[in-house]
Design a protein around this motif. Structure first.
Motif, PDB file in Angstrom:
ATOM      1  N   THR A 483     -19.132  10.374  18.454  1.00 19.58           N
ATOM      2  CA  THR A 483     -18.082  10.579  18.263  1.00 19.58           C
ATOM      3  C   THR A 483     -17.810   9.062  18.339  1.00 19.58           C
ATOM      4  O   THR A 483     -18.509   8.780  18.727  1.00 19.58           O
ATOM      5  CB  THR A 483     -17.377  11.518  19.092  1.00 19.58           C
ATOM      6  OG1 THR A 483     -17.751  11.273  20.554  1.00 19.58           O
ATOM      7  CG2 THR A 483     -18.310  12.548  19.012  1.00 19.58           C
ATOM      8  N   TYR A 484     -16.734   8.865  18.765  1.00 16.57           N
ATOM      9  CA  TYR A 484     -15.826   7.259  20.053  1.00 16.57           C
ATOM     10  C   TYR A 484     -15.981   7.732  21.099  1.00 16.57           C
ATOM     11  O   TYR A 484     -16.249   6.276  20.990  1.00 16.57           O
ATOM     12  CB  TYR A 484     -14.122   7.212  18.914  1.00 16.57           C
ATOM     13  CG  TYR A 484     -13.343   6.534  19.727  1.00 16.57           C
ATOM     14  CD1 TYR A 484     -13.992   5.094  19.340  1.00 16.57           C
ATOM     15  CD2 TYR A 484     -13.469   6.260  20.671  1.00 16.57           C
ATOM     16  CE1 TYR A 484     -12.973   4.343  19.944  1.00 16.57           C
ATOM     17  CE2 TYR A 484     -12.148   5.421  21.069  1.00 16.57           C
ATOM     18  CZ  TYR A 484     -12.622   4.634  20.981  1.00 16.57           C
ATOM     19  OH  TYR A 484     -11.873   3.084  21.772  1.00 16.57           O
ATOM     20  N   LYS A 488     -18.347   4.786  22.195  1.00 17.15           N
ATOM     21  CA  LYS A 488     -18.260   3.698  23.556  1.00 17.15           C
ATOM     22  C   LYS A 488     -18.778   3.183  24.996  1.00 17.15           C
ATOM     23  O   LYS A 488     -18.616   2.578  25.664  1.00 17.15           O
ATOM     24  CB  LYS A 488     -16.655   4.376  23.854  1.00 17.15           C
ATOM     25  CG  LYS A 488     -15.447   3.879  23.040  1.00 17.15           C
ATOM     26  CD  LYS A 488     -15.657   1.734  22.509  1.00 17.15           C
ATOM     27  CE  LYS A 488     -14.739   1.349  23.423  1.00 17.15           C
ATOM     28  NZ  LYS A 488     -13.857  -0.653  23.435  1.00 17.15           N
ATOM     29  N   TRP A 583     -16.352   4.126  13.195  1.00 19.79           N
ATOM     30  CA  TRP A 583     -15.239   4.299  14.390  1.00 19.79           C
ATOM     31  C   TRP A 583     -14.841   2.523  14.915  1.00 19.79           C
ATOM     32  O   TRP A 583     -15.779   1.864  14.780  1.00 19.79           O
ATOM     33  CB  TRP A 583     -15.612   4.695  15.764  1.00 19.79           C
ATOM     34  CG  TRP A 583     -16.434   6.364  15.291  1.00 19.79           C
ATOM     35  CD1 TRP A 583     -16.805   6.491  15.556  1.00 19.79           C
ATOM     36  CD2 TRP A 583     -15.240   7.067  15.360  1.00 19.79           C
ATOM     37  NE1 TRP A 583     -17.309   8.214  15.517  1.00 19.79           N
ATOM     38  CE2 TRP A 583     -15.752   8.483  15.442  1.00 19.79           C
ATOM     39  CE3 TRP A 583     -13.519   7.181  15.794  1.00 19.79           C
ATOM     40  CZ2 TRP A 583     -15.399   9.790  15.040  1.00 19.79           C
ATOM     41  CZ3 TRP A 583     -12.586   8.202  15.235  1.00 19.79           C
ATOM     42  CH2 TRP A 583     -14.146   9.582  15.647  1.00 19.79           C
ATOM     43  N   THR A 584     -13.719   2.300  14.575  1.00 20.05           N
ATOM     44  CA  THR A 584     -13.168   1.493  15.272  1.00 20.05           C
ATOM     45  C   THR A 584     -11.448   1.083  16.153  1.00 20.05           C
ATOM     46  O   THR A 584     -11.832   2.232  16.562  1.00 20.05           O
ATOM     47  CB  THR A 584     -11.991   1.120  14.456  1.00 20.05           C
ATOM     48  OG1 THR A 584     -10.314   1.624  14.354  1.00 20.05           O
ATOM     49  CG2 THR A 584     -12.050   0.930  12.262  1.00 20.05           C
ATOM     50  N   GLU A 585     -11.248  -0.013  17.198  1.00 16.39           N
ATOM     51  CA  GLU A 585     -11.138   0.242  18.134  1.00 16.39           C
ATOM     52  C   GLU A 585      -9.002   0.510  17.770  1.00 16.39           C
ATOM     53  O   GLU A 585      -8.306   0.042  18.645  1.00 16.39           O
ATOM     54  CB  GLU A 585     -10.981  -1.102  18.872  1.00 16.39           C
ATOM     55  CG  GLU A 585     -12.048  -1.750  18.687  1.00 16.39           C
ATOM     56  CD  GLU A 585     -12.894  -0.693  20.411  1.00 16.39           C
ATOM     57  OE1 GLU A 585     -11.842   0.058  21.180  1.00 16.39           O
ATOM     58  OE2 GLU A 585     -14.194  -1.414  20.850  1.00 16.39           O
ATOM     59  N   SER A 613      -8.275   7.937  16.022  1.00 13.95           N
ATOM     60  CA  SER A 613      -8.966   6.328  16.118  1.00 13.95           C
ATOM     61  C   SER A 613      -9.199   6.504  14.641  1.00 13.95           C
ATOM     62  O   SER A 613      -9.437   7.134  13.907  1.00 13.95           O
ATOM     63  CB  SER A 613      -9.968   7.013  16.730  1.00 13.95           C
ATOM     64  OG  SER A 613      -9.729   6.691  18.533  1.00 13.95           O
ATOM     65  N   ILE A 615     -11.209   5.391  11.146  1.00 11.72           N
ATOM     66  CA  ILE A 615     -12.150   5.415  10.528  1.00 11.72           C
ATOM     67  C   ILE A 615     -13.039   4.173   8.742  1.00 11.72           C
ATOM     68  O   ILE A 615     -11.475   4.424   8.622  1.00 11.72           O
ATOM     69  CB  ILE A 615     -13.219   6.257  10.211  1.00 11.72           C
ATOM     70  CG1 ILE A 615     -12.420   7.581   9.433  1.00 11.72           C
ATOM     71  CG2 ILE A 615     -14.194   6.945  11.835  1.00 11.72           C
ATOM     72  CD1 ILE A 615     -12.930   7.912   9.379  1.00 11.72           C
ATOM     73  N   PRO A 637     -11.176  11.410  18.814  1.00 16.48           N
ATOM     74  CA  PRO A 637     -12.610  10.018  19.695  1.00 16.48           C
ATOM     75  C   PRO A 637     -12.655  11.161  19.522  1.00 16.48           C
ATOM     76  O   PRO A 637     -14.393  10.769  20.064  1.00 16.48           O
ATOM     77  CB  PRO A 637     -11.787   9.808  19.772  1.00 16.48           C
ATOM     78  CG  PRO A 637     -10.356  10.313  20.340  1.00 16.48           C
ATOM     79  CD  PRO A 637      -9.818  10.883  19.372  1.00 16.48           C
ATOM     80  N   PHE A 645     -21.289   3.463  14.056  1.00 15.89           N
ATOM     81  CA  PHE A 645     -20.433   2.550  14.778  1.00 15.89           C
ATOM     82  C   PHE A 645     -21.548   1.194  14.979  1.00 15.89           C
ATOM     83  O   PHE A 645     -22.798   1.434  14.538  1.00 15.89           O
ATOM     84  CB  PHE A 645     -19.762   3.094  16.079  1.00 15.89           C
ATOM     85  CG  PHE A 645     -21.147   2.907  17.393  1.00 15.89           C
ATOM     86  CD1 PHE A 645     -21.538   2.032  18.132  1.00 15.89           C
ATOM     87  CD2 PHE A 645     -21.815   4.230  17.298  1.00 15.89           C
ATOM     88  CE1 PHE A 645     -22.417   1.959  18.921  1.00 15.89           C
ATOM     89  CE2 PHE A 645     -22.988   4.332  18.434  1.00 15.89           C
ATOM     90  CZ  PHE A 645     -23.273   2.553  19.280  1.00 15.89           C
TER      91      PHE A 645
END
Length: 953
Positions: A483-484, A488, A583-585, A613, A615, A637, A645
């Motif tokens: 997952t995001y 992170k 995943w992106t910011e 979020s 993708i 997320p 990622f």
């Protein structure tokens, strides 16, 4: 918006059904008793003048409470099956009625006598009906497939494996090419569902409880074909109206601790849905082969967004989205409940390797992952409106993004790299996680990625990997699925452990950075110059992995692959397309110029909320539009997808787009995008009602007695002066009072501006709540309430102004002033405000010239029933002066022509339908004029429609 359960008692439900079943009258059980027990939610808004294409509107997928899933419908209420295609004069013409549920539900009622189900096990009431389990256990035969069997389907290879066809070129559509793509989409979906071994996982909720069981998705994709083709005017009637109500409403992927309670639904049997799918397949094929809009007798047809068959290709791509998301749900299922379908493509050859279960070694079990510097660049996002492939609404529009220099890891983080994070306690240390991420991890009690399977004693950190259908030795060189939140957390751990190569910590990629490192032969610039540079337009899954720019997408393989298997892009980065989503910011966001499509008006906008979020890049199972360079998708997320990622570091802030919760609501984000060009801004800073000019104009409107001392009249004295337009706020408040609400205890002034109507309401009601979106207006209202010296300027001529003091109208005493509570609020969020206690229940509500200034008026109207007491009255006053500056065109209630029938759609008619559906009866209508002074010799004269609505229940 998330779905919330109403906590229906399953035992009470079972007791009611037992009572009905034990009467011995099965017909009564099927048609009337349970129909009254479980209220149906299926409604079609109609007026005598509406065409069939106007009579179906896709319900907002995020608005139904889960309790509405506990419903049944009389077989007598079902519409006849009709395969008739509008405009052709052909079709089956059958009058047969598919009840589609009697056998299964009677059996379920009988089964309940033997079942003492908890809420968690209530879904088991769906099991054991007829011979479904025997039929669904083991490999499927050709009779499983309701369309072409895979062996005869376009996209099958010499070994019998079925893969995706290329994305259709919509500049050259023939009946045969459309049917081939439909057959490929349909057969891929049913091949996937042949992977369920027994009936259990059709009904068993996913482990996280955040999605419907698979029986819903088995019926959902055919349902959407029918409903969208009806909206577009291609079909005139439903195939099975009951199924097209219960299978219509999907769900957002929910807050991680939400209670969807999907087990409480009494679903049709698999065989009944299977029969429904047959009928839908026949109906869609009939539409493809006979509808005049696809007449290719004079050559291929061009299908664009205004073409009725845009809805057909929408159905194709919608089915392919669920093809991928269902494959994730299958991957989450207990392994004994799934099986590899006969025609499923093989896993990547690397899946056959025997690998260690623990302590992978860099350079042996997985490759080193160096950081590669990337120069500054710029990216132009957005799909051209005339590009010859289907696209979702969020793909269209434009934005130019300047991308500062950055560094990105050569490939996505591998299982091997992530093993270090797991084994060193990354899931046990809160400091690596954001607050919500840690709460999610704790709630799920996760200690390693979900698709990792333990292969040794607890604490040994030995793992294997779950693919969609099989458990295999851990491929340490494949990208980790996470997952995001997990991505992170790894970034923070890596920053702490080894330090970032820049002054800022490690992070994940952004959408713009992704397009910078994407292979230049197939990136946005190349594709705008040549549509065939978008590889999915010319290559199916059988050849997608071939060549110097090969990649694992379009179902080239049925699993991921080693991260160093394919050649790198021109920047040196691997797997910039396919293998796994990244995943992106970025929050999921609209581009400048975003507009919803009328056939599916809530596909994207409900998720422009700062909680989703983005993708990018696609995965091995992404097909069709999902595999296009223009694809823009998203998840919450905490949600699993085939997604990973890569690490990124930069000296400057990430070039990401953020929509923060509370500042954006649906398409208001797109509106602000257009107003501020390339910069997404806070609503307030771009709000025309925060200016001094607007404040002064509204003080003059709300307090028309102002200026008497200064000899400044509200309207310059002249013959036929429209003084009847003065005192508009007071007249709106008086209209509410005159309509005799059942009680006069509590009133609400929505969009109160500077308070003139609020004080007038307080002359009659005991308490008045009043809110406005503008801080400036609310502050002025509070100053008037406190009897402060409020002054405003009246433009006289050019740069000449007179200053006057704002004064209350007659009868506004201290007692009246004390009754009003002013605060800032958002009329598009009254449901949330009520849930938070900011709003109560009201006997009277006014909305003065507010509706056509909201970014999402329907969202406001949807929540009205929640805050109005029975017998209460709502007064809606609006000139229906829709402007894209305030309300995106896709959210207008009317004021435009139906794109299919070309008939005018008027806001007044739509408002009537909306209010009646929400339990209000129209009790009054009048034309209400108002005058707004711009300067001494220029005024706005507006005639608004004022309607009164009484709440019936």
């Amino acid at each position: 918006m998330m779905l919330r359960s109403n906590k229906v008692s399953t035992k009470a439900m079972i007791a009611s059904v037992r009572s009905i079943a034990n009467t011995g009258n099965k017909r009564s059980f099927c048609s009337s008793s349970l129909s009254s027990l479980f209220e149906t939610q299926a409604r079609v808004r109609t007026t005598p003048s509406m065409t069939p294409s106007m009579r179906v509107r896709h319900s907002n997928r995020h608005t139904l409470p889960v309790s509405t899933l506990l419903r049944y419908r009389s077989s007598a209420a079902l519409s006849p099956v009709d395969d008739t295609v509008t405009g052709t004069g052909t079709g089956t013409g059958t009058e047969e009625i598919i009840t589609g549920h009697s056998e299964g539900h009677v059996a379920a009622a009988e089964a309940r006598n033997k079942l003492d189900a908890s809420n968690e096990e209530a879904w088991r009431i769906n099991l054991g009906r007829g011979s479904n389990n025997q039929w669904l256990t083991g490999p499927r035969t050709d009779d499983w497939f309701t369309g072409l069997p895979p062996s005869q389907c376009p996209g099958v290879d010499d070994h019998g494996a079925l893969r995706s066809l290329p994305l259709p070129n919509l500049n050259a559509v023939t009946r045969e090419s459309a049917k081939e793509y439909f057959d490929n989409s349909w057969a891929l979906y049913e091949t996937l569902f042949a992977g369920l071994n027994s009936e259990e996982y059709f009904y068993r909720p996913p482990v996280h409880g955040l999605r419907h069981p698979q029986i819903f998705y088995y019926g959902h994709t055919p349902c959407l074909y029918i409903n969208k083709l009806r909206v577009a005017g291609v079909l005139s009637k439903p195939v099975n109206a009951y199924f097209e109500s219960i299978f219509e409403i999907g769900v957002d992927e929910q807050i991680w601790d939400d209670d969807l309670a999907p087990g409480r639904m009494l679903w049709p049997t698999v065989s009944e849905v299977h029969e429904y799918r047959k009928r839908v397949y026949e109906t869609v094929v009939n539409a493809i082969m006979t509808h005049p809009s696809l007449d290719d007798s004079n050559g291929p047809v061009a299908v664009n967004q205004d073409h009725p068959m845009w809805a057909l290709f929408m159905g194709f791509e919608h089915e392919r989205i669920h093809f991928e998301t269902s494959s994730v749900l299958f991957r989450e299922a207990p392994n004994h409940l799934v099986q590899t379908p006969n025609n499923w493509p093989p896993l990547h050859p690397s899946a056959q390797k025997n690998t260690p279960t623990s302590h992978p070694i860099e350079g042996v079990d997985y490759p080193p992952n160096k950081m590669i510097a990337v120069n500054a660049d710029s990216v132009d996002l957005g799909k051209p409106a005339d590009f010859p492939s289907y696209g979702w609404d969020n793909e269209y529009g434009e934005r130019s993004v300047s991308v500062p220099p950055f560094q990105a890891s050569e490939h996505m983080i591998t299982n091997g790299e992530f093993w270090k994070f797991v084994s060193e306690g990354g899931y046990r240390k809160k400091e690596y996680w954001c607050d919500d991420g840690w709460a999610w991890r704790s709630h799920r009690n996760l200690k390693w990625p979900f698709f990792w399977e333990t292969a040794g004693p607890a604490g040994s950190h030995e793992y294997s990997l779950r693919t969609v259908f099989k458990i295999i030795s851990m491929p340490w060189d494949w990208p980790v699925d996470c997952t995001y939140y997990e991505a992170k957390a790894f970034c923070r751990w890596q920053t702490t452990k080894e330090g970032s190569p820049t002054s800022k910590p490690f992070r994940v990629l952004t959408e713009a950075e992704h397009h910078v490192i994407r292979n230049q032969e197939h990136n946005l610039k190349a594709v705008r110059e040549d549509a065939n540079a978008d590889k999915v337009m010319v290559r199916g899954g059988d050849t997608f992995a071939e060549g110097s720019t090969g990649s694992n997408v379009n179902l080239a393989f049925a699993s991921q692959n080693p991260v160093d298997y394919f050649a790198p892009s021109h920047t040196g980065h691997r797997d910039t397309t396919g293998n796994a989503w990244e995943w992106t910011e970025d929050h999921f966001n609209p581009l400048k110029g975003f507009e919803v499509h009328h056939v599916y008006d809530d596909f994207s906008s409900p998720c422009f909320d700062g909680k989703h979020s983005m993708i990018v890049g696609g995965s091995f199972v992404s097909t069709g539009d999902e595999a296009s360079v223009f694809a823009r998708f998203h998840f919450r997320p905490h949600f699993l997808q085939h997604s990973g990622f890569r690490l990124v570091a930069s000296e400057e802030d990430a070039p990401a787009t953020h929509l923060f919760a509370g500042q954006f609501s649906g398409q208001v984000a797109a509106r602000n995008e257009s107003l501020a060009e390339e910069k997404v801004i806070d609503d307030v800073s771009g709000n025309v009602y925060e200016t001094d000019d607007s404040l002064h104009m509204y003080l003059g409107l709300h307090y028309p007695s102002s200026g008497t001392k200064e000899s400044v009249a509200p309207i310059i004295n002249h013959k036929n002066s429209p003084i009847h337009g003065l005192g508009f706020p007071q007249r709106v408040a008086d209209l509410l009072t005159s309509l005799n609400p059942t009680k006069t205890e509590n009133a609400l002034d929505m969009g109160c501006a500077v308070g003139g109507a609020s004080f007038e309401l307080a002359k009659t009601f005991d308490n008045v709540d009043a809110f406005d979106f503008s801080n400036t207006f609310v502050a002025a209202a509070k100053q008037m309430q406190a009897k402060e010296d409020v002054r405003f300027s009246v433009p006289m001529e050019a740069d000449i102004f007179d200053e006057v003091r704002a004064v209350h109208e007659e009868g506004v005493t201290q007692e009246v002033l004390d009754k009003v509570n002013f605060f800032q609020g958002d009329a598009c969020k009254i449901g949330e405000m009520a849930a938070e206690g900011a709003l109560g229940k009201y006997d009277g509500v006014i909305m003065s010239n507010l509706l056509c200034r909201l970014p999402d008026p329907l969202q406001c109207l949807n929540s009205l029933p929640r805050i109005v007491n029975k017998g209460g009255v709502v007064v809606l006053v609006t000139p229906f002066s829709w402007l894209e500056q305030f309300t995106p065109r896709g959210k207008w209630l009317g004021g435009f022509y139906d794109p299919v029938s070309k008939e005018p759609l008027r806001s007044k008619d739509e408002l009537h339908l909306i209010m009646e559906e929400r339990g209000f009866e129209k009790i009054h209508e009048e034309e209400m004029p108002l005058v707004i002074r711009e300067h001494q010799r220029k005024y706005q004269y507006i005639v608004s429609e004022a309607t009164g609505w009484r709440k019936l229940e």
